[in-house]
Scaffold this motif. Structure first.
Motif, PDB file in Angstrom:
ATOM      1  N   LEU A  44       1.192  -4.995  -7.973  1.00  0.00           N
ATOM      2  CA  LEU A  44       0.807  -4.597  -6.616  1.00  0.00           C
ATOM      3  C   LEU A  44       1.703  -5.234  -5.565  1.00  0.00           C
ATOM      4  CD1 LEU A  44      -3.087  -4.646  -6.918  1.00  0.00           C
ATOM      5  CD2 LEU A  44      -1.563  -2.654  -6.851  1.00  0.00           C
ATOM      6  N   TRP A  45       2.118  -6.465  -5.776  1.00  0.00           N
ATOM      7  CA  TRP A  45       3.020  -7.137  -4.839  1.00  0.00           C
ATOM      8  C   TRP A  45       4.367  -6.413  -4.785  1.00  0.00           C
ATOM      9  CZ3 TRP A  45       2.674 -10.442  -1.019  1.00  0.00           C
ATOM     10  CH2 TRP A  45       3.812 -11.044  -0.550  1.00  0.00           C
ATOM     11  N   GLN A  46       4.858  -5.998  -5.954  1.00  0.00           N
ATOM     12  CA  GLN A  46       6.124  -5.272  -6.006  1.00  0.00           C
ATOM     13  C   GLN A  46       5.992  -3.874  -5.383  1.00  0.00           C
ATOM     14  OE1 GLN A  46       9.150  -6.375  -7.036  1.00  0.00           O
ATOM     15  NE2 GLN A  46       8.206  -8.370  -7.306  1.00  0.00           N
ATOM     16  N   ALA A  47       4.817  -3.266  -5.488  1.00  0.00           N
ATOM     17  CA  ALA A  47       4.615  -1.904  -5.004  1.00  0.00           C
ATOM     18  C   ALA A  47       4.198  -1.837  -3.538  1.00  0.00           C
ATOM     19  CB  ALA A  47       3.567  -1.212  -5.859  1.00  0.00           C
ATOM     20  N   ARG A  48       4.005  -2.967  -2.891  1.00  0.00           N
ATOM     21  CA  ARG A  48       3.490  -2.975  -1.520  1.00  0.00           C
ATOM     22  C   ARG A  48       4.369  -2.196  -0.554  1.00  0.00           C
ATOM     23  NH1 ARG A  48       6.429  -7.319  -2.170  1.00  0.00           N
ATOM     24  NH2 ARG A  48       7.618  -8.206  -0.452  1.00  0.00           N
ATOM     25  N   SER A  49       5.674  -2.184  -0.786  1.00  0.00           N
ATOM     26  CA  SER A  49       6.567  -1.461   0.119  1.00  0.00           C
ATOM     27  C   SER A  49       6.465   0.051  -0.072  1.00  0.00           C
ATOM     28  CB  SER A  49       8.008  -1.912  -0.100  1.00  0.00           C
ATOM     29  OG  SER A  49       8.408  -1.598  -1.425  1.00  0.00           O
TER      30      SER A  49
END
Length: 140
Positions: A44-49
């Motif tokens: 989720l942190w990687q996909a936030r953008s």
């Protein structure tokens, strides 16, 4: 990896006595839950953008072959939960539950491969167009 950790009970394997207890903690019970939460947090942190892009294009994604495969997989996983709770399936509910999960995970895999192939085709098409434009600009 998450599917493997969720579905395989390593502590029940015949070689479980040879596996270090610290590793068993990471792949069983509370340790497994914590590991899966950490992995999901990283994803989720990687996909936030990408969240805003996904929100804008969610309707377009659902009506693609990839979206259809993902929705079908999700429905199979929901159906497996119905069998797990013995609502359907009678004496063979565990068999049907595992069958639905296997098919659901397989459809997720096919959807991911289809998405990767679609994106690769899209990017190669864009690169081809850019090359054509650059050649035309240099010739003109």
């Amino acid at each position: 990896m998450g599917i493997f950790l969720r579905e395989v009970d390593i502590e029940r394997l015949p070689i479980a006595d040879e596996i270090p207890s610290s590793f068993l903690y990471l792949v069983h019970g509370t340790g497994r839950t914590l590991l899966l939460v950490v992995l999901l947090g990283i994803i989720l942190w990687q996909a936030r953008s990408l969240i805003n892009t996904v929100r804008k294009n969610i309707a377009a994604l659902v009506f693609t072959p990839t979206g259809f495969l993902m929705m079908s997989a999700f429905l199979l996983l929901l159906l497996s939960d119905v069998f797990e709770k013995s609502i359907l399936g009678g004496h063979y509910h565990v068999f049907y539950e595992e069958l639905m999960e296997l098919n659901g995970y397989f459809l997720f895999l096919v959807a991911a491969m289809h998405l990767k192939a679609s994106l690769a085709g899209l990017f190669s098409h864009q690169a081809e167009q850019n090359t054509t434009l650059n050649v035309a600009a240099q010739a003109g």
